[in-house]
Design a protein around this motif. Structure first.
Motif, PDB file in Angstrom:
ATOM      1  N   PRO A 202      50.795  51.272  14.256  1.00 37.00           N
ATOM      2  CA  PRO A 202      51.138  51.619  15.646  1.00 37.00           C
ATOM      3  C   PRO A 202      52.252  50.731  16.202  1.00 37.00           C
ATOM      4  N   ALA A 203      52.229  49.452  15.844  1.00 36.87           N
ATOM      5  CA  ALA A 203      53.277  48.537  16.331  1.00 36.87           C
ATOM      6  C   ALA A 203      54.636  48.966  15.804  1.00 36.87           C
ATOM      7  N   LEU A 204      54.671  49.386  14.535  1.00 39.87           N
ATOM      8  CA  LEU A 204      55.919  49.871  13.953  1.00 39.87           C
ATOM      9  C   LEU A 204      56.420  51.093  14.706  1.00 39.87           C
ATOM     10  N   GLU A 205      55.488  51.984  15.056  1.00 44.13           N
ATOM     11  CA  GLU A 205      55.885  53.199  15.766  1.00 44.13           C
ATOM     12  C   GLU A 205      56.487  52.875  17.134  1.00 44.13           C
ATOM     13  N   THR A 206      55.796  52.007  17.870  1.00 40.54           N
ATOM     14  CA  THR A 206      56.317  51.606  19.181  1.00 40.54           C
ATOM     15  C   THR A 206      57.700  50.976  19.043  1.00 40.54           C
ATOM     16  N   LEU A 207      57.823  50.121  18.041  1.00 41.48           N
ATOM     17  CA  LEU A 207      59.087  49.417  17.835  1.00 41.48           C
ATOM     18  C   LEU A 207      60.213  50.397  17.517  1.00 41.48           C
ATOM     19  N   LEU A 208      59.888  51.417  16.726  1.00 42.92           N
ATOM     20  CA  LEU A 208      60.915  52.384  16.350  1.00 42.92           C
ATOM     21  C   LEU A 208      61.397  53.164  17.576  1.00 42.92           C
ATOM     22  N   VAL A 209      60.450  53.586  18.410  1.00 45.65           N
ATOM     23  CA  VAL A 209      60.815  54.305  19.629  1.00 45.65           C
ATOM     24  C   VAL A 209      61.730  53.431  20.482  1.00 45.65           C
ATOM     25  N   ASP A 210      61.339  52.174  20.591  1.00 44.84           N
ATOM     26  CA  ASP A 210      62.131  51.222  21.363  1.00 44.84           C
ATOM     27  C   ASP A 210      63.558  51.115  20.802  1.00 44.84           C
ATOM     28  N   HIS A 211      63.666  50.974  19.497  1.00 48.70           N
ATOM     29  CA  HIS A 211      65.000  50.799  18.903  1.00 48.70           C
ATOM     30  C   HIS A 211      65.835  52.075  18.957  1.00 48.70           C
ATOM     31  N   MET A 212      65.155  53.239  18.903  1.00 49.91           N
ATOM     32  CA  MET A 212      65.907  54.503  18.949  1.00 49.91           C
ATOM     33  C   MET A 212      66.596  54.666  20.295  1.00 49.91           C
ATOM     34  N   SER A 213      65.964  54.106  21.342  1.00 49.98           N
ATOM     35  CA  SER A 213      66.532  54.297  22.674  1.00 49.98           C
ATOM     36  C   SER A 213      67.645  53.286  22.963  1.00 49.98           C
ATOM     37  N   ARG A 214      67.883  52.357  22.035  1.00 53.66           N
ATOM     38  CA  ARG A 214      68.942  51.371  22.267  1.00 53.66           C
ATOM     39  C   ARG A 214      70.301  51.974  21.946  1.00 53.66           C
ATOM     40  N   THR A 215      71.266  51.587  22.723  1.00 55.57           N
ATOM     41  CA  THR A 215      72.617  52.048  22.372  1.00 55.57           C
ATOM     42  C   THR A 215      73.213  51.066  21.368  1.00 55.57           C
ATOM     43  N   ALA A 216      74.077  51.591  20.537  1.00 54.78           N
ATOM     44  CA  ALA A 216      74.670  50.774  19.485  1.00 54.78           C
ATOM     45  C   ALA A 216      75.393  49.574  20.093  1.00 54.78           C
ATOM     46  N   ARG A 217      75.233  48.420  19.440  1.00 54.70           N
ATOM     47  CA  ARG A 217      75.941  47.232  19.911  1.00 54.70           C
ATOM     48  C   ARG A 217      77.444  47.438  19.776  1.00 54.70           C
ATOM     49  N   ALA A 218      78.174  47.029  20.795  1.00 55.16           N
ATOM     50  CA  ALA A 218      79.629  47.157  20.707  1.00 55.16           C
ATOM     51  C   ALA A 218      80.184  46.095  19.750  1.00 55.16           C
ATOM     52  N   GLY A 219      81.367  46.354  19.256  1.00 53.36           N
ATOM     53  CA  GLY A 219      82.014  45.384  18.383  1.00 53.36           C
ATOM     54  C   GLY A 219      82.242  44.077  19.118  1.00 53.36           C
ATOM     55  N   HIS A 220      82.241  43.002  18.371  1.00 58.69           N
ATOM     56  CA  HIS A 220      82.388  41.692  19.002  1.00 58.69           C
ATOM     57  C   HIS A 220      82.979  40.736  17.979  1.00 58.69           C
ATOM     58  N   ALA A 287      95.915  42.221  13.959  1.00 57.08           N
ATOM     59  CA  ALA A 287      95.602  43.644  13.913  1.00 57.08           C
ATOM     60  C   ALA A 287      94.283  43.883  13.175  1.00 57.08           C
ATOM     61  N   LEU A 288      94.094  43.127  12.116  1.00 56.96           N
ATOM     62  CA  LEU A 288      92.887  43.269  11.298  1.00 56.96           C
ATOM     63  C   LEU A 288      91.625  42.960  12.110  1.00 56.96           C
ATOM     64  N   ILE A 289      91.659  41.852  12.852  1.00 59.36           N
ATOM     65  CA  ILE A 289      90.496  41.445  13.649  1.00 59.36           C
ATOM     66  C   ILE A 289      90.218  42.491  14.717  1.00 59.36           C
ATOM     67  N   ALA A 290      91.275  42.895  15.417  1.00 65.71           N
ATOM     68  CA  ALA A 290      91.113  43.870  16.497  1.00 65.71           C
ATOM     69  C   ALA A 290      90.562  45.181  15.934  1.00 65.71           C
ATOM     70  N   ASP A 291      91.043  45.558  14.767  1.00 64.37           N
ATOM     71  CA  ASP A 291      90.616  46.812  14.149  1.00 64.37           C
ATOM     72  C   ASP A 291      89.111  46.812  13.855  1.00 64.37           C
ATOM     73  N   HIS A 292      88.630  45.733  13.243  1.00 70.25           N
ATOM     74  CA  HIS A 292      87.189  45.662  12.939  1.00 70.25           C
ATOM     75  C   HIS A 292      86.363  45.641  14.221  1.00 70.25           C
ATOM     76  N   GLY A 293      86.860  44.937  15.238  1.00 69.51           N
ATOM     77  CA  GLY A 293      86.153  44.886  16.522  1.00 69.51           C
ATOM     78  C   GLY A 293      86.065  46.273  17.147  1.00 69.51           C
ATOM     79  N   THR A 294      87.164  46.992  17.104  1.00 64.96           N
ATOM     80  CA  THR A 294      87.206  48.329  17.698  1.00 64.96           C
ATOM     81  C   THR A 294      86.237  49.269  16.988  1.00 64.96           C
ATOM     82  N   LYS A 295      86.046  49.027  15.702  1.00 64.10           N
ATOM     83  CA  LYS A 295      85.140  49.899  14.937  1.00 64.10           C
ATOM     84  C   LYS A 295      83.675  49.517  15.130  1.00 64.10           C
TER      85      LYS A 295
END
Ligand code: SAH
Length: 466
Positions: A202-220, A287-295
């Motif tokens: 059950p903990a795994l299930e709750t955790l999965l629901v929680d993670h599904m609702s997260r938006t993808a982390r932006a590049g940094h 350019a390389l750094i910016a490119d990976h960040g943008t992706k």
């Protein structure tokens, strides 16, 4: 680079056959481990220990009460010679080699093709510890430490987690899934299992629901100072970021043992620049750094020492700002700090120097210009980066501006690394001593500082490295 004589692998024993030749204590010790596998185990012994007879009776292994003969070893995956008798063991070695089976002679590294590591068993998590036979005592100590540290439920968590792998495919590949599993193993899993294995799913299930609702982390992009070379001089933050990075873009001065700390799956990109040699153009790096960040990647831009010191950091930051990628700076120990520590001196000292300068020997235009008149005054201390090629130029300028010939100068090569070397000289002798020393590692030149008691310094260093 380390040179492993023995390469660790995990062998699938499911349909394999493992033969142990010998029936005494050495055989029993190995069998205790081997019985944990799914292999078919065969023991050849004209007389066998009671424990072995017991295992044979309960069907855990097959006992053949005679010596190994030609042909017995054909098709065996592994063979253990456990007679504790050189003559008998070497006979098995020859037979195993002819049969094409891998052979281990118990307690005989020389004649073994493979060795059995010390094992921490949290099935399905298995940790194998090897010391190339050099330090069995150390291996046992590490094993004991890990046994104490790894919760017994770790195996259970991994087992339950495995049944959930399919469900986790609902999360995007890569970082999102890693974050999920990190959460599971480091926090939610251990909490849930404390109230019983039934609570884990059950903990795994709750955790999965929680993670599904997260938006993808932006590049940094994290600009991280890797320090002067010794991995122990990394900050904790640098370690953590390396451990989480998708991409690591590093300079020539970053030592291999630090890159080892990057996540195994991380994409490592070398944009190394040798002082005057071939280099990746700075615009390309930006350019390389910016490119990976943008992706959307989590990027570590790893620079030797501190990234704010002669690191062309601002150009890279400008490129990120232009691309709208967020960034942070994680400071590191700069070469001047590591080098002055090697000299046994302090950077500033009451009554001697109330300020210290970090200067560069050359810049984009060539040898760099400085306020030579000021630097030539008695008691000035300057850490000169990239000063090897410019040594004669610097000496000339300083003498011309009235600096004393016997102004102390120290050279520190490879500060903080086992290959560190220190040369104490004077302004008058600087070019001569530098040429004589023929240093090929990075060198920091200290103007106005002598190594403190050179002899005791060396002995202390040797002690530390011992
Ligand atoms: N950002 C780096 C400096 C980059 S410029 C820092 O903060 O240390 C490169 C110069 O740094 C080299 O030419 C050398 O002068 C110095 N340097 C870097 N690592 C060093 C080390 N381990 N020992 C001595 N000098 C070092």
């Amino acid at each position: 680079m380390s040179q492993m004589q023995h390469f660790p692998i995990f062998l699938n024993t499911r349909s394999g056959r493992i033969v142990v030749s010998g029936g005494g204590d050495a055989a029993v010790a190995k069998l205790r481990l081997l019985l944990k596998t799914e292999a078919r185990i065969e023991v050849y012994a004209s007389s066998a220990d009671d424990e072995i007879t017991g295992w044979a009776k309960s069907g855990q292994l097959r006992l053949v009460t005679r010596d190994v003969r030609e042909g017995d070893l054909v098709g065996a995956q592994l063979v253990y010679a456990a007679h504790e008798d050189d003559l008998l063991d070497m006979r098995i070695v020859a037979l195993a080699k002819r049969a094409g089976a891998l052979i281990n002679v118990v307690d005989d590294l020389e004649n073994s093709e493979f060795i059995t590591p010390a094992i921490v068993d949290r099935d399905p998590v298995t940790i194998a510890i090897g010391t190339e036979g050099a330090a069995p005592v150390l291996a046992r100590k590490i094993k004991a430490d890990l046994e104490a540290r790894l919760p017994v439920q770790l195996g259970a968590l991994a087992r339950i987690g495995k049944t959930f792998r399919h469900a986790v495919e609902a999360l995007p590949f890569g970082r999102a899934r890693r974050d999920f599993w990190r959460d599971y193993y480091e926090s939610k899993g251990p909490i849930a299992i404390a109230s019983g294995e039934d609570a884990v799913e059950p903990a795994l299930e709750t955790l999965l629901v929680d993670h599904m609702s997260r938006t993808a982390r932006a590049g940094h992009v994290a600009f991280v100072g890797a320090g002067p070379g010794d991995p122990e001089l990394l900050t904790l933050k640098a370690r953590r970021l390396l451990d989480e990075a998708d991409v690591v873009i590093y300079d020539r001065l970053v030592s291999p043992s630090i890159l080892e700390l990057a996540r195994r799956e991380a994409h490592l990109i070398d944009v190394g620049k040798t002082g005057f040699g071939p280099s990746t153009p700075q615009e390309h790096i930006n350019a390389l750094i910016a490119d990976h960040g943008t992706k959307g990647r989590q990027v570590v831009r790893l620079k030797g020492g501190d990234c704010t010191v002669f690191g062309r950091l601002d150009e890279e930051i400008d490129a990120l700002d232009a691309a709208g990628v967020s960034w942070q700076i994680v400071p590191g120990i700069t070469a001047a700090s590591a080098s002055v520590a090697a000299l046994g001196q302090s950077l500033t000292k009451r009554g001697r120097n109330a300020s210290v300068r970090l200067i560069t020997g050359h810049d984009m235009q060539g040898f760099a210009d400085h306020d030579w008149a000021d630097l030539a005054r008695d008691g000035q201390v300057a850490a000169i980066y990239m000063g090897k090629k410019a040594a004669r130029f610097i000496q000339g300028r300083l003498l011309m501006h009235g600096a004393s010939h016997d102004t102390p100068v120290s050279l520190v090569e490879n500060a903080s690394l086992p290959s560190q070397s220190i040369i104490g000289t004077t302004l008058a002798n600087l070019p001569k001593d530098l040429a004589k020393a023929d240093l090929d590692g990075p060198v920091l030149t200290f103007l106005g500082l002598a190594p403190r008691a050179a002899a005791s310094q060396t002995s202390q260093m040797t002690q530390e490295l011992a």
